[in-house]
Write a protein that holds these residues in place. Structure first.
Motif, PDB file in Angstrom:
ATOM      1  N   THR B 322       9.197  13.899  -4.346  1.00  0.00           N
ATOM      2  CA  THR B 322       9.207  13.152  -3.080  1.00  0.00           C
ATOM      3  C   THR B 322       7.686  12.677  -2.936  1.00  0.00           C
ATOM      4  OG1 THR B 322      10.960  14.709  -2.087  1.00  0.00           O
ATOM      5  CG2 THR B 322       9.573  13.169  -0.513  1.00  0.00           C
ATOM      6  N   ALA B 323       6.730  13.242  -3.127  1.00  0.00           N
ATOM      7  CA  ALA B 323       5.317  12.887  -3.026  1.00  0.00           C
ATOM      8  C   ALA B 323       4.955  11.861  -4.187  1.00  0.00           C
ATOM      9  CB  ALA B 323       4.438  14.439  -3.223  1.00  0.00           C
ATOM     10  N   CYS B 324       5.205  12.144  -5.060  1.00  0.00           N
ATOM     11  CA  CYS B 324       4.800  11.235  -6.159  1.00  0.00           C
ATOM     12  C   CYS B 324       5.313   9.710  -5.967  1.00  0.00           C
ATOM     13  CB  CYS B 324       5.162  11.500  -7.572  1.00  0.00           C
ATOM     14  SG  CYS B 324       4.304  10.501  -8.797  1.00  0.00           S
ATOM     15  N   LEU B 325       4.308   8.817  -5.411  1.00  0.00           N
ATOM     16  CA  LEU B 325       4.729   7.548  -5.412  1.00  0.00           C
ATOM     17  C   LEU B 325       4.751   6.833  -6.664  1.00  0.00           C
ATOM     18  CD1 LEU B 325       1.924   6.991  -2.664  1.00  0.00           C
ATOM     19  CD2 LEU B 325       4.213   7.021  -2.213  1.00  0.00           C
ATOM     20  N   ALA B 326       4.316   7.155  -7.653  1.00  0.00           N
ATOM     21  CA  ALA B 326       4.367   6.574  -8.887  1.00  0.00           C
ATOM     22  C   ALA B 326       5.670   6.713  -9.700  1.00  0.00           C
ATOM     23  CB  ALA B 326       3.181   6.877 -10.055  1.00  0.00           C
TER      24      ALA B 326
ATOM     25  N   LYS C 167      -2.241  15.282   2.353  1.00  0.00           N
ATOM     26  CA  LYS C 167      -1.129  16.377   2.083  1.00  0.00           C
ATOM     27  C   LYS C 167      -1.509  17.769   2.707  1.00  0.00           C
ATOM     28  CE  LYS C 167       1.739  13.946  -0.313  1.00  0.00           C
ATOM     29  NZ  LYS C 167       1.283  12.642   0.150  1.00  0.00           N
ATOM     30  N   MET C 168      -2.793  17.931   2.553  1.00  0.00           N
ATOM     31  CA  MET C 168      -3.397  19.149   3.118  1.00  0.00           C
ATOM     32  C   MET C 168      -3.132  19.435   4.713  1.00  0.00           C
ATOM     33  SD  MET C 168      -6.915  20.560   1.539  1.00  0.00           S
ATOM     34  CE  MET C 168      -7.491  19.977  -0.040  1.00  0.00           C
ATOM     35  N   ALA C 169      -3.326  18.318   4.964  1.00  0.00           N
ATOM     36  CA  ALA C 169      -3.028  18.196   6.772  1.00  0.00           C
ATOM     37  C   ALA C 169      -1.485  18.105   7.078  1.00  0.00           C
ATOM     38  CB  ALA C 169      -3.578  16.634   7.173  1.00  0.00           C
ATOM     39  N   GLY C 170      -0.662  18.192   6.012  1.00  0.00           N
ATOM     40  CA  GLY C 170       0.795  18.182   6.394  1.00  0.00           C
ATOM     41  C   GLY C 170       1.447  17.112   6.914  1.00  0.00           C
ATOM     42  N   ASN C 171       0.648  15.807   6.487  1.00  0.00           N
ATOM     43  CA  ASN C 171       1.399  14.677   7.141  1.00  0.00           C
ATOM     44  C   ASN C 171       2.399  14.241   6.307  1.00  0.00           C
ATOM     45  OD1 ASN C 171      -0.698  14.417   8.991  1.00  0.00           O
ATOM     46  ND2 ASN C 171      -1.933  13.429   7.387  1.00  0.00           N
ATOM     47  N   VAL C 172       3.384  13.570   6.922  1.00  0.00           N
ATOM     48  CA  VAL C 172       4.465  12.686   6.280  1.00  0.00           C
ATOM     49  C   VAL C 172       3.881  11.356   5.826  1.00  0.00           C
ATOM     50  CG1 VAL C 172       6.659  11.741   6.521  1.00  0.00           C
ATOM     51  CG2 VAL C 172       6.405  13.784   8.012  1.00  0.00           C
ATOM     52  N   CYS C 173       4.356  11.506   4.213  1.00  0.00           N
ATOM     53  CA  CYS C 173       3.503  10.202   3.660  1.00  0.00           C
ATOM     54  C   CYS C 173       4.014   9.076   4.281  1.00  0.00           C
ATOM     55  CB  CYS C 173       3.957  10.294   2.305  1.00  0.00           C
ATOM     56  SG  CYS C 173       3.358   8.945   1.300  1.00  0.00           S
ATOM     57  N   VAL C 174       3.212   8.117   4.522  1.00  0.00           N
ATOM     58  CA  VAL C 174       3.158   7.073   5.159  1.00  0.00           C
ATOM     59  C   VAL C 174       4.356   6.077   4.510  1.00  0.00           C
ATOM     60  CG1 VAL C 174       1.099   6.783   6.458  1.00  0.00           C
ATOM     61  CG2 VAL C 174       1.520   5.531   4.209  1.00  0.00           C
ATOM     62  N   PHE C 175       4.417   6.061   3.175  1.00  0.00           N
ATOM     63  CA  PHE C 175       5.362   5.265   2.296  1.00  0.00           C
ATOM     64  C   PHE C 175       6.743   5.906   2.555  1.00  0.00           C
ATOM     65  CE2 PHE C 175       3.210   2.726  -0.829  1.00  0.00           C
ATOM     66  CZ  PHE C 175       1.461   3.321  -0.598  1.00  0.00           C
ATOM     67  N   GLU C 176       6.731   7.253   3.016  1.00  0.00           N
ATOM     68  CA  GLU C 176       8.163   7.747   3.560  1.00  0.00           C
ATOM     69  C   GLU C 176       8.625   7.230   5.049  1.00  0.00           C
ATOM     70  OE1 GLU C 176      10.037  11.611   2.671  1.00  0.00           O
ATOM     71  OE2 GLU C 176       8.036  12.206   2.312  1.00  0.00           O
ATOM     72  N   LYS C 177       7.571   6.777   5.469  1.00  0.00           N
ATOM     73  CA  LYS C 177       7.988   6.211   6.890  1.00  0.00           C
ATOM     74  C   LYS C 177       8.102   4.490   6.776  1.00  0.00           C
ATOM     75  CE  LYS C 177       4.418   8.448   9.046  1.00  0.00           C
ATOM     76  NZ  LYS C 177       3.497   9.017  10.102  1.00  0.00           N
ATOM     77  N   GLY C 178       8.259   4.215   5.788  1.00  0.00           N
ATOM     78  CA  GLY C 178       8.467   2.772   5.505  1.00  0.00           C
ATOM     79  C   GLY C 178       7.225   2.015   5.601  1.00  0.00           C
ATOM     80  N   GLU C 179       5.972   2.596   5.705  1.00  0.00           N
ATOM     81  CA  GLU C 179       4.662   1.888   5.600  1.00  0.00           C
ATOM     82  C   GLU C 179       4.055   1.940   3.999  1.00  0.00           C
ATOM     83  OE1 GLU C 179       2.689   1.766   9.600  1.00  0.00           O
ATOM     84  OE2 GLU C 179       3.903   3.504   9.720  1.00  0.00           O
ATOM     85  N   THR C 180       2.882   1.267   4.072  1.00  0.00           N
ATOM     86  CA  THR C 180       2.328   1.338   2.549  1.00  0.00           C
ATOM     87  C   THR C 180       0.799   1.742   3.194  1.00  0.00           C
ATOM     88  OG1 THR C 180       1.718  -1.060   3.006  1.00  0.00           O
ATOM     89  CG2 THR C 180       3.654  -0.241   1.468  1.00  0.00           C
ATOM     90  N   CYS C 181      -0.090   2.264   2.201  1.00  0.00           N
ATOM     91  CA  CYS C 181      -1.428   2.284   2.580  1.00  0.00           C
ATOM     92  C   CYS C 181      -2.410   2.651   1.222  1.00  0.00           C
ATOM     93  CB  CYS C 181      -1.518   3.846   3.346  1.00  0.00           C
ATOM     94  SG  CYS C 181      -1.892   5.394   2.649  1.00  0.00           S
ATOM     95  N   LEU C 182      -3.626   2.635   1.460  1.00  0.00           N
ATOM     96  CA  LEU C 182      -4.437   2.800   0.273  1.00  0.00           C
ATOM     97  C   LEU C 182      -4.885   4.036  -0.123  1.00  0.00           C
ATOM     98  CD1 LEU C 182      -6.598  -0.489   0.707  1.00  0.00           C
ATOM     99  CD2 LEU C 182      -4.748  -0.137  -0.867  1.00  0.00           C
ATOM    100  N   GLY C 183      -4.216   5.212   0.495  1.00  0.00           N
ATOM    101  CA  GLY C 183      -4.759   6.460   0.383  1.00  0.00           C
ATOM    102  C   GLY C 183      -4.736   7.008  -1.065  1.00  0.00           C
ATOM    103  N   PRO C 184      -4.011   6.587  -1.989  1.00  0.00           N
ATOM    104  CA  PRO C 184      -3.878   7.147  -3.154  1.00  0.00           C
ATOM    105  C   PRO C 184      -5.032   6.503  -4.187  1.00  0.00           C
ATOM    106  CG  PRO C 184      -1.776   6.318  -3.037  1.00  0.00           C
ATOM    107  CD  PRO C 184      -2.660   5.579  -1.614  1.00  0.00           C
ATOM    108  N   VAL C 185      -5.891   5.578  -3.748  1.00  0.00           N
ATOM    109  CA  VAL C 185      -6.902   5.104  -4.484  1.00  0.00           C
ATOM    110  C   VAL C 185      -8.374   5.486  -3.782  1.00  0.00           C
ATOM    111  CG1 VAL C 185      -5.779   3.784  -6.220  1.00  0.00           C
ATOM    112  CG2 VAL C 185      -6.766   2.681  -3.844  1.00  0.00           C
ATOM    113  N   THR C 186      -8.147   5.620  -2.513  1.00  0.00           N
ATOM    114  CA  THR C 186      -9.437   5.796  -1.478  1.00  0.00           C
ATOM    115  C   THR C 186     -10.111   7.175  -1.273  1.00  0.00           C
ATOM    116  OG1 THR C 186      -8.256   3.802  -0.118  1.00  0.00           O
ATOM    117  CG2 THR C 186     -10.165   5.319   0.752  1.00  0.00           C
ATOM    118  N   ARG C 187     -11.459   7.051  -1.814  1.00  0.00           N
ATOM    119  CA  ARG C 187     -12.311   8.381  -1.742  1.00  0.00           C
ATOM    120  C   ARG C 187     -11.863   9.305  -0.419  1.00  0.00           C
ATOM    121  NH1 ARG C 187     -16.690   9.641  -4.910  1.00  0.00           N
ATOM    122  NH2 ARG C 187     -16.528   7.410  -5.592  1.00  0.00           N
ATOM    123  N   ALA C 188     -11.532  10.414  -0.584  1.00  0.00           N
ATOM    124  CA  ALA C 188     -11.250  11.130   0.550  1.00  0.00           C
ATOM    125  C   ALA C 188     -12.490  11.479   1.313  1.00  0.00           C
ATOM    126  CB  ALA C 188     -10.653  12.453   0.246  1.00  0.00           C
TER     127      ALA C 188
END
Lengths: 280, 342, 245, 428
Positions: B322-326, C167-188
């Motif tokens: 579920t978590a893996c976007l790729a 993920k640590m924050a326990g958020n539901v992924c924005v992609f799962e909510k039908g949106e998109t974001c730059l989280g996967p490449v943005t520095r935490a």
């Protein structure tokens, strides 16, 4: 789920306080630190083991132990200045306190070495962990047979433990050979990478144990030379550097395939390492 | 141990009583999904969920946990922090129970971890059988759809009632003190079994090879081109490992007050997928390439953990899928492709 | 000896300087740990003698270039604070328009008096030691850097994506909510603040060291964004980076 | 006679970069200018081509100090363009968030930026030693305002949660209750501030001018109402261009405004002068105690008006929290239906009235934008004040003149970084 946690275990991550009793500059980047525990206790290590050194507020770093267990009352750590902890360590003066956890990991075998011929191949600061074993062996010289020590540095300025090197070179009962990758006007000795020393000595592969410690790039070549001399894999012993955060087999950083460098190592035989694809 | 039966409305009363005892963590809804969180009333609780975003591992290995505090003023003083809050965790699925058993093994082997075990001992685990598996789960095929141990109590929904399997003396005492139950009949137990059997048939995914074959499958394909292919897509974002109930790697860091006179050392979740995971101070990175990090994750799950701890490293919860976007984190897909190619 | 600290602002909204005053108890600790010798937004005194310079805002004029070089010459340690200074920030949105033309439309014949060049981050002009990222800068990271500088150590700044903290924050992924974001490449380092507050990651903290931007772009496209929209995402805060071109 | 050269490069303790130039010889003013020198950021260019949900993220980056005002205004402009009426709950939360910013900005301004002048120091930092209680009080109030903004907006600077039509995440009732208690407790700090202000001597200077602010029949207006002028009465927001009449001046990268007279003023004093009757009882009482009476024409009194407003918004936020709690918080699914058209948002930023004027295409993509910033509207008033003030003080020592001019600029609490960002660009 019940699992009593003893006082000792309660302190798994609690460092013991140690006092810096002596600092010696080895090279421009390396210093030798001598510590004594504030509680008066011994470190109780085996050669090849390491400790986690805490500079409270800065962090913790794994450092191999450079002194022989035969040295009592204190222990020595040789450290290259490279990261936050080691940089802060280099700024300490006599009397400063640090935290020590350990000794950790599997050190060099001792008992199986008795009566054997020993070959030490030390590349640069690979001497830091090996010095512990070499000095232990020399302190118990009668228990061992022939001893060959090879030391290679990048250049004469990067030679470490020069007093030890001189002492070993002076001993009749040790065959000592040294080289530098690149010489300079002060250097009259052998020039070339450490493997170029291999043609100059002979070993009995049946009764020799070889210890090879150096920078990652050195292992493949040095091991190949040892193999050319017919040494079985079980008799080639190396020590591997990895990122070690917890030191006690939990944090996962030091894994080499399925092995934990902090628990199963850092000392491995080549036979073991051959099955660890990430090792070399 | 014998089983009990509790009526659904009695369960609410039981939870009320537990709330009076102290902290109760349960499963609640969040943004259309489910999460473990502190609950304040039985009404917030969802027991028929499919899967939670994160597993309950945070209650034993928190995302960030200070474990040492120190004073630097004059003489340095350092002391460990190992206290733990008493807590009931309610609604843990069998695959997460198995994951906790693996964590127990990891944190007890060689050097028992005091921070982990303080929390572990302070926790009561009330499991619930998963009757509505997530579409990404494959528990039935890896033996984690049900649990025989690792819980204090385990509920199975049999309609108007739950069968309560008792897994420990602690669980039994809790039930005796705080719940109105009756002894389970053979009929009740068989209803429970039927429910579990039906649930087992609902899994949409299954592992393509049996558990004991996975280590060999991986070993034979250490140099398979698939790793590089997947690495082209891998974001190295660590999501698959953060949501994984058996990923327990952590980083250690230090924090000091601005006055530099006090501080603490803490650990926080880390991931072998992240670029700097195996990088040492000299700059040497022992897993520099994405493909090697990605491969390590599969090997750790499929092979190394079994070899080291005797327990499988993947419990089939499907959270990584579920978590893996790729779309490259699925053990089911990856094992299938390795199998196809070998 | 307390380090002397100066703040300088370039092109930006000054929100990062505001965040530097927006500490409460910590502000008193900061003041007692360092000597603030230059902080135009908050004080009248100005000194050219400083050890650490915090820079807010992007470089967007020729004058800026000369000024930042002068500051670099004086400071032992230079730290850009906030997205504008660290990565160019939203200022770089203007880089995708013709500067001359835009200015001419606004100012007509006077356009030549207005000094404007494509916006760029501080490290495009002079070397810098550390970064405090975010729009506005992440306060906890600012404290982290200040403490590290006081201790003489390298601050431990994440080189992993926002996904980790999200993920640590326990958020539901924005992609799962039908949106998109730059989280996967943005520095935490922000604690996935925006996603935790119900929104998406816009990438204000810039990219991790080796982002798999191609994969991220493919993922965005798979979730319905056009090529233009994908680029537009990256351009919002990080228009100066190669990824946005 | 003496020559006076005042050349203050980058006035300190204000937002953004502004210069003061004064040259006088033998009592004759040769040059006297308020210059705005901020680098143009071409904001409208940045906004063009972006979808509305990006616009509301980019637009607040005009200004870090009043980002909540820009965010709210931007959202209102979108809603106005799409014909979307937000729910009561959303409006109430917006009001609380807005109170948070007004409180934060005002406290910051009168304590951190203006007070050092009145206490004879260069910044707030030395006050930590000399006036520790005052500094702690200021920090406490600032923290309260910041925490309130965090709870409703997700972040104090550049809020995260406000969206077109709704809030992305709702505050927790417990958090609201806890902060409400702190809002009530803060009244003690406000009263202590009033006592402190009584001891300060505010410069005496008056210039009759026009004051413009939003006006709403139901309450002291911050995010609703029509445009009101002390000279000409009310005008609908839709006709804001008739009020602002922006024009360029050669020495400034920002635009200037005028309406009924050669300049007009906006901000706390303008709001007070237009809407004083709607202030809370405590705020009214504080105004009276501090000698602030409508219509006040002393620009230095703007700081006093800010204090009066800080008291008002503290009470207002607490009242609105009561309403929110009484209603109960409900998740809202407010799908935004975009349509082509123009929308105007108008709010009272801490520094005065602010307009965002957007035009969208049928996809909700912005095709043109015009933003009129309070400080732009004040630039001309600052210039006219200079021209009125300098002849009165030209005989004083140069340092004193300098300080008077700087204090005057600061009294307006100008947000120059804001104002210079908004160069309205007509795209061909």
């Amino acid at each position: 789920m019940t699992m009593a946690v003893s006082t000792k275990e309660e302190a798994l991550y609690l460092p013991r306080l140690a006092e810096l009793i002596k600092v010696e500059q080895l090279t421009e980047r390396e210093k030798l630190f001598e510590f004594a525990f504030k509680d008066g206790g011994e470190l109780g290590h085996q050669p090849g083991q390491f400790v986690e050194v805490s500079l409270f507020g800065i962090g913790e770093a794994p450092i191999s132990i450079s002194s022989s267990p035969t040295k009592k009352g204190s222990f020595e750590l040789a450290v290259r200045r490279i990261g936050n902890v080691t940089t802060a360590l280099h700024q300490l003066v006599k009397g400063a306190a640090v935290g020590i956890r350990g000794p950790f990991g599997r050190g060099f075998p001792i008992e199986p070495l008795k009566g054997k011929d020993l070959l030490f191949v030390c590349g640069g600061i690979g001497l830091f962990p090996l010095r512990s074993l070499i000095n232990y062996v020399l302190d118990n010289r009668n228990s061992f047979n022939k001893i060959i020590i090879l030391f290679g540095a990048r250049n004469p300025k990067e030679r470490v433990f020069v007093d030890d090197l001189a002492r070993w070179a002076a001993r009749e009962d040790v065959q000592f050979m040294e080289t530098v990758d690149v010489g300079d006007e002060t250097w009259a000795g052998h020039v070339g990478v450490i493997t170029t020393l291999f043609p100059d000595f002979e070993i009995d592969p049946g009764k020799t144990m070889a210890f090879i410690v150096g920078p990652p790039v050195m292992y493949r070549f040095a091991i190949a030379e040892a193999k050319k001399k017919q040494l079985p894999d079980e008799q080639i012993i190396i020590s591997l550097e990895r990122k070690m955060k917890c030191g006690v087999g939990k944090c996962g950083h030091c894994q080499i395939n399925g092995a934990y460098a902090c628990q199963d190592g850092p000392v491995f035989t080549y036979a073991e390492v051959k099955n660890l694809r990430e090792a070399l | 141990m014998h089983s009990q039966v509790i009526a659904k409305q009695e369960l609410a009363a039981f939870v009320e009583n537990l709330l009076r005892q102290g902290e109760v963590v349960g499963v609640r809804r969040k943004d259309g999904k489910y999460v473990f969180d502190k609950i304040g009333s039985p009404g917030e609780l969802c027991l028929d969920y499919d899967v939670t975003v994160l597993s309950p591992k945070e209650y034993f290995l928190p995302q960030r946990e200070a474990f040492l505090k120190f004073e630097l003023a004059e003489a340095i003083k350092a002391e460990p922090i190992t206290q733990a809050q008493r807590r009931i965790i309610l609604g843990v699925h069998p695959y997460d129970i198995k994951a906790i058993q693996l964590m127990d093994a990891v944190f007890s082997k060689d050097n028992p971890d005091p921070n982990y075990f303080r929390k572990r001992e302070a926790a009561t685990i009330i499991g619930v059988d998963c009757l509505n598996p997530s579409p990404h789960a494959f528990c039935a095929s890896v033996g984690t759809a049900t649990a025989e141990s690792g819980f204090d109590l385990l509920l199975t929904d049999i309609g108007a009632e739950y069968v309560v399997a008792i897994g420990s003396a602690k669980g039994e005492e809790l039930l005796q003190k705080h719940a109105k139950t009756r002894d389970a009949s053979d009929g009740d137990l068989s209803k429970g079994k039927t429910a579990r059997d039906e649930a087992a048939r609902k899994y949409q995914l299954s592992a393509p090879v049996s558990l004991d074959q996975i280590p060999r499958l991986l070993e034979e394909n250490y140099d398979h081109p698939l790793w590089e292919e997947l690495a082209q897509k891998c974001l190295s974002c660590g999501s698959c490992t953060m949501v994984c109930p058996t990923c327990v790697c952590f980083d250690v860091q230090e924090d000091v007050a601005l006055t530099l006179t006090t501080g603490e050392r803490y650990r926080q979740w880390d991931s072998c997928l992240l670029e700097d995971f195996a990088k040492v101070a000299t700059g040497e990175n022992f897993r520099q390439h994405r493909s090697t990090r990605l491969r390590h994750r599969y090997f750790r799950k499929g092979k190394y953990m079994m070899e080291r701890f005797g327990i499988q490293g993947c419990v089939g919860c499907g959270r990584c899928i579920t978590a893996c976007l790729a779309e490259i984190a699925s053990p089911v897909d990856t094992y299938s492709r390795l199998k196809g190619g070998s | 000896m307390k380090p002397k600290v100066a703040f300088f602002d370039f092109t930006g909204c000054e929100g990062c300087q505001l965040e530097a005053i927006n500490f409460e108890q910590e502000l008193l600790d900061i003041i007692s740990a360092v000597d603030i010798v230059n902080f135009r937004e908050a004080m009248t005194e100005r000194s050219d003698d400083y050890d650490i310079a915090f820079i807010d805002g992007a470089i967007s004029t020729e004058r800026d270039i000369a000024r930042i070089k002068e500051i670099r010459g004086r400071a032992k340690i230079l730290v850009p604070i906030g997205a504008c200074a660290c990565i160019g920030g939203i200022n770089c949105l203007k880089n995708f328009y013709s500067m001359d033309e835009a200015l001419k439309i606004v100012y007509g014949d006077d356009a030549k008096y207005y000094d404007t060049i494509p916006a760029r981050p501080i490290d495009a002009v002079v070397p810098v030691e550390h970064y405090v990222r975010g729009c506005p800068m992440t306060q906890s990271e600012f404290l982290k850097v200040v403490k590290a500088l006081l201790q003489g150590k390298r601050p431990d700044i994440p080189n992993y994506p926002v996904c980790v903290e999200c993920k640590m924050a326990g958020n539901v992924c924005v992609f799962e909510k039908g949106e998109t974001c730059l989280g996967p490449v943005t520095r935490a380092g922000c604690g996935a603040l925006c996603v935790s507050n119900g929104r998406i990651c816009w990438g204000c903290r810039g990219l991790v060291d080796n982002p798999n931007a191609d994969s991220e772009k493919e993922i965005l496209k798979k979730h319905g964004l056009s090529v233009e929209q994908v680029l537009s995402r990256f351009r919002m805060f990080d228009g100066y980076s190669e990824v946005a071109k | 006679m003496k020559e006076i050269h005042v050349n203050i490069h980058h006035v300190t303790r204000v937002e953004g970069h502004g210069n003061i130039v004064l040259n006088a010889k033998n009592g004759t003013i040769e040059e006297l200018r308020w210059e705005v020198v901020e680098s143009p950021r071409l904001f409208e260019a940045m906004l063009r081509g972006r979808k509305y949900d990006d616009v509301i993220i980019i637009a607040p980056r005009i200004c870090g100090i009043c980002s909540i005002a820009h965010s709210t205004c931007s959202i209102q402009a979108c809603e106005s363009a799409f014909g979307l009426v937000p729910s009561e709950q959303t409006l109430l939360l917006r009001k609380i968030l807005y109170d948070a910013e007004t409180l934060q900005s005002h406290v910051l301004h009168y304590y951190f930026l203006a007070a050092p002048d009145l206490l004879g120091v260069g910044s707030v930092f030395p006050l930590v030693e000399t006036h520790k209680d005052v500094v702690l009080m200021a920090l406490r109030l600032k923290k309260l305002a910041n925490d309130l903004a965090d709870i409703i907006g997700g972040r104090k600077t550049h809020p995260i949660q406000p969206m077109v039509g709704r809030f992305a995440k709702l505050p927790k009732a417990d958090d609201l209750r806890a902060i409400q208690k702190r809002l009530k407790d803060a009244m003690n700090d406000h009263m202590a501030t009033v006592e402190l202000f009584k001891t300060l001597s505010i410069p005496q200077f008056e210039r009759e001018t026009e004051f413009i602010a939003l006006k709403d029949p139901t309450e002291y207006a911050f995010i609703s109402g029509d445009i009101s002028s002390t000279d000409t009465g009310t005008t609908p927001v839709a006709n804001y261009l008739e009020i602002t009449n922006e024009f360029c001046v050669p020495h400034s990268t920002a635009k200037y405004s005028k309406h009924n007279r050669d300049s007009y003023a906006v901000g706390a004093l303008a709001r007070f002068n237009n809407n004083h009757g709607q202030l809370s009882t405590t705020a009214k009482k504080a105004a009276a105690e501090l000698g602030l009476k409508p219509v006040c024409h002393n620009p230095y009194m703007n700081n006093v008006a800010q204090l009066v407003e800080a008291i008002h918004v503290t009470e207002h936020a607490s009242d609105i929290i009561d309403q929110v709690l009484a209603r109960g918080l409900k998740e809202e699914d407010n799908t935004v239906k975009v349509k082509a058209g123009r929308g105007i948002g108008a709010v009272e930023a801490p520094r005065g009235i602010l307009f965002h004027d957007y035009t969208f295409d049928e996809q909700g993509i912005l095709t043109s934008a015009n933003c009129v910033i309070p400080t732009n509207q004040n630039h001309n008033s600052i210039q006219k004040d200079f021209e009125a003030l300098v002849p009165q003080i030209l005989d004083r020592p140069e340092d004193e003149i300098k300080l008077s001019l700087e204090m005057l600029v600061r009294a307006y609490d100008p947000c120059i970084s804001c104002s210079a960002h908004l160069l309205d660009i007509k795209f061909v």
